[in-house]
Each structure stands twice: as structure tokens, then as C-alpha cells.
Enzyme design. Structure first.
Site, PDB file in Angstrom:
ATOM      1  N   LYS A  49      16.680  10.905 107.298  1.00  0.00           N
ATOM      2  CA  LYS A  49      16.760  12.242 106.707  1.00  0.00           C
ATOM      3  C   LYS A  49      16.793  13.342 107.765  1.00  0.00           C
ATOM      4  CE  LYS A  49      16.600   9.971 102.863  1.00  0.00           C
ATOM      5  NZ  LYS A  49      15.947   8.714 103.216  1.00  0.00           N
ATOM      6  N   TYR A 257      11.805  -1.089  93.290  1.00  0.00           N
ATOM      7  CA  TYR A 257      11.613  -0.017  94.262  1.00  0.00           C
ATOM      8  C   TYR A 257      10.145   0.046  94.723  1.00  0.00           C
ATOM      9  CZ  TYR A 257      11.619   4.517  96.490  1.00  0.00           C
ATOM     10  OH  TYR A 257      11.477   5.527  97.404  1.00  0.00           O
ATOM     11  N   TYR A 283      12.357   0.334 102.175  1.00  0.00           N
ATOM     12  CA  TYR A 283      13.807   0.322 102.392  1.00  0.00           C
ATOM     13  C   TYR A 283      14.241  -0.741 103.408  1.00  0.00           C
ATOM     14  CZ  TYR A 283      13.498   4.943 100.198  1.00  0.00           C
ATOM     15  OH  TYR A 283      13.258   5.973  99.336  1.00  0.00           O
TER      16      TYR A 283
HETATM   17  C1  LIG Z   1      15.965   7.566 102.249  1.00  0.00           C
HETATM   18  C2  LIG Z   1      15.899   6.299 102.995  1.00  0.00           C
HETATM   19  C3  LIG Z   1      16.933   5.342 102.914  1.00  0.00           C
HETATM   20  C4  LIG Z   1      18.097   5.485 101.993  1.00  0.00           C
HETATM   21  O1  LIG Z   1      19.000   6.468 102.393  1.00  0.00           O
HETATM   22  P1  LIG Z   1      19.953   7.101 101.266  1.00  0.00           P
HETATM   23  O2  LIG Z   1      20.790   8.057 101.994  1.00  0.00           O
HETATM   24  O3  LIG Z   1      19.031   7.733 100.264  1.00  0.00           O
HETATM   25  O4  LIG Z   1      20.705   5.980 100.637  1.00  0.00           O
HETATM   26  C5  LIG Z   1      16.841   4.212 103.687  1.00  0.00           C
HETATM   27  N1  LIG Z   1      15.781   4.004 104.494  1.00  0.00           N
HETATM   28  C6  LIG Z   1      14.771   4.886 104.585  1.00  0.00           C
HETATM   29  C7  LIG Z   1      13.633   4.571 105.482  1.00  0.00           C
HETATM   30  C8  LIG Z   1      14.788   6.061 103.846  1.00  0.00           C
HETATM   31  O5  LIG Z   1      13.766   6.934 103.931  1.00  0.00           O
END
Ligand SMILES: *Cc1c(COP(=O)(O)O)cnc(C)c1O
Length: 326
Positions: A49, A257, A283
Site C-alpha cells: 500500500k 480471509y 495474504y
Molecule cells: C492489501 C494486501 C494485499 C492485496 O493487495 P490488493 O491490491 O488489495 O489485491 C496483499 N498482501 C498484503 C500484505 C496486503 O496488505
């Protein structure tokens, strides 16, 4: 190519390194494995991000806004990095998190508070409803809030991963590397959309595989393709359909999730104990569990070269301690 790139502000440590995973490669006895370290973008423990926020904050400042407002799950890495970005540019920050206020502030929730964000819990209401109220109240107080969608995934956020592919393809050239696959964790789709579009623009010859952490493959593929197409238009490119290049695998959603099961636990431990690299429970552990499984059943084979694009998230590890170490 004549791209109409919007402005960005500096937030991330770029370029992030590409490293070879020698011991993991040897351990899994399959393709050559590499990693792109977007866990090292540096913004209050970093993550994907940070790149998106370089463009989103620039847009907020460009519109004269003085407050960032965004939404996420309880352990949202996006909200934590938004809070850090707001702090760095002297903006206010409100984050709307799903669920009820936890008894203990752990992981990203702790960091959100330290970074000075105002936290609103949805308490069972929809995030959009609470977002609407927060925006309304800020305006009533004379503030100019800038709303950011979940995951920072709109055309502005995705643009940052088009730029990341410029960075990446330059690294491939200077380091004499190439890859058959980029594999990444995909959720709101902005990262994958930017990478897929950037692959097309900068001529990356490999495939891009998103490992879904929640949605069905079909749903996420549609979402990523729509966002990639919209981002192309935003950058002034002829609208090119990239749907056929959007590959999503939903075999590794597991229990859902933010639910940690054996595959996620194993991936976290293997990456930590073979490479000294931390994955996150929500993730990247699902993405690496996918890579491990795809090697084990022979979809990824020796002679291939696979790049895992680490998207960060390790700030939430401590909040999952009960599920990570049994
Ligand atoms: C937000 C996030 C993702 C996913 O990215 P998107 O752009 O929302 O698909 C993957 N890994 C981590 C650690 C994240 O914080």
C-alpha cells in the site's frame, strides 16, 4: 510509450530489491525461486500500500484535502500505511475497521493508534455506511476529507503498480534476470491490475498469477481486469482488454480471509526458517502456500524461474500468535 502519469509524492523506499531464494529453492527441489521485497517499502513496516499511497496522497494534496479516510478489515495493512502516510504529510486520518473494538490492541490496530489515526469500528454495520457518516461529519467540521477505497484499489492506486513494473523490468535488464511467473497475493485487485497492465506496457514476457485470499477466481479475475482497463484509460492508453492475461487461482483461500490453517502456518515457518524472511498470516502466507503446493504437484517445475512478489503485512503477525505457534 506516451503515458500520462499522474504526480506522486515520496513515501516508499524504491526500488525494492529482487533477491534469490537459494535455500528455499534447494528445499523444494523445483524451479528457481526469487522474491521482490515490497515488504521493505519502509512506511511504518512497509508493504504494497505504500506504493499506492504515493499516488493517492499526491492526488489528495492536489485537491487541497486535509484528511484521509479509508476502510479495511481489523488487521488492515492498508489502513496502517494510510495512517503513516497521513502523518508524514501532516494530514488527519480516520480509518473504519470491520468488527468490534478488540480488548487488546495488537498488530496493526496498535500501530494505527500510535500513528494517530481516529479508529471507527463498524460494530456490524456496513463499512460504506460508516464511511459516509465519517465523511459527512468531517465536512460539517469544515475539513476537506479525501476518501480512499478498500486496499487503495482504484485507478490512482493501481497506477503505482504500473510504475512498479517499469522499475521491475529495468531491474530484470540490469540484473540479467527473467521469470516465467510473477506470483502474488491478490485481494482488492489493485496490485495485480497494475502489474498486469505494467507487464503489457513494459513488455514483461512471463505470466502474472494472483493467488486469491478470499474471493472466487472468477470474481477476482473480473475485478482485476476491469480495474486494469480503467487504469489504462486513466493513463491515456487506448483501452486494451487484458482479461486474458489476468490469471487467478483460488485454491489457496483455505478456511477463508484471515483464517490461518496448516498450509499458511507451514508457509510462514518454511520461509522464516529457510530464508529468514517473514510472511504475514492473511495474504502472503496463502500465496507462498500456493507456490509450495504448485511445486509439489508439478505445475511449477525445475528449469522454470518463479518470482514471489512479497506484498508485506508482517505487522499483523503478533495479532495471530495463537494460530501461528500451536
Ligand atoms: C492489501 C494486501 C494485499 C492485496 O493487495 P490488493 O491490491 O488489495 O489485491 C496483499 N498482501 C498484503 C500484505 C496486503 O496488505
Amino acid at each position: 510509450m506516451n503515458l500520462n502519469f499522474p504526480k506522486s509524492v515520496p513515501l516508499a523506499h524504491l526500488p525494492t530489491p529482487i533477491e534469490k531464494l537459494d535455500r528455499l529453492t534447494k528445499f523444494l527441489n523445483g524451479p528457481d525461486l526469487y522474491i521482490k521485497r515490497d515488504d521493505l517499502t519502509g512506511l511504518a513496516t512497509g508493504g504494497n500500500k505504500s506504493r499506492k499511497l504515493e499516488y493517492l496522497v499526491a492526488d489528495a494534496l492536489n485537491h487541497g484535502c486535509d484528511h484521509l479516510v479509508t476502510v479495511g478489515s481489523r488487521q488492515s495493512n492498508h489502513c496502517r500505511q494510510t495512517a503513516a502516510a497521513a502523518a508524514k504529510y501532516g494530514l488527519g486520518c480516520s480509518v473504519i475497521l470491520s468488527g468490534n473494538k478488540p480488548k487488546q490492541r495488537l498488530g496493526n490496530v496498535l500501530l494505527d493508534e500510535i500513528l494517530g489515526a481516529h479508529i471507527y469500528w463498524t460494530n456490524g454495520r456496513s463499512r460504506a455506511d460508516v464511511m459516509g457518516e465519517v465523511l459527512h461529519d468531517l465536512k460539517a467540521m469544515g475539513r476537506l476529507p479525501y476518501p480512499i477505497p478498500v486496499g487503495g484499489s482504484n485507478v490512482i492506486g493501481s497506477t503505482s503498480y504500473v510504475a512498479a513494473m517499469d522499475e521491475f523490468t529495468q531491474q530484470l535488464k540490469s540484473q540479467h534476470l527473467n521469470f516465467d511467473f510473477i506470483v502474488l497475493a491478490s485481494s482488492s485487485g489493485g496490485t495485480q491490475a497494475g502489474i498486469v497492465l505494467g507487464s503489457h506496457i513494459y513488455g514483461f514476457s512471463g505470466e502474472v498469477l494472483g493467488i486469491s485470499v478470499d474471493s472466487s477466481a472468477e470474481q477476482l479475475q473480473t475485478q482485476v481486469a476491469a480495474l486494469a482497463t480503467a487504469t489504462a484509460t486513466h493513463l491515456g492508453l487506448d483501452s486494451t482488454s487484458v482479461l486474458e492475461h489476468v490469471k487467478v487461482n483460488d485454491d489457496y483461500v483455505g478456511e477463508g480471509y484471515a483464517k490461518v490453517g496448516e498450509p499458511e502456518r507451514e508457509a510462514i515457518q518454511i520461509m522464516a526458517q529457510k530464508e529468514g524472511i517473514l510472511l504475514d498470516p492473511v495474504y502472503t502466507s496463502k500465496a507462498v502456500a500456493g507456490i509450495i503446493d504448485l511445486i509439489r504437484w508439478g505445475a511449477f517445475t525445475r528449469g522454470q524461474s518463479i518470482l514471489f512478489w512479497h506484498t508485506g503485512g508482517t505487522a499483523s503477525l503478533s495479532a495471530f500468535s495463537h494460530t501461528l505457534v500451536l
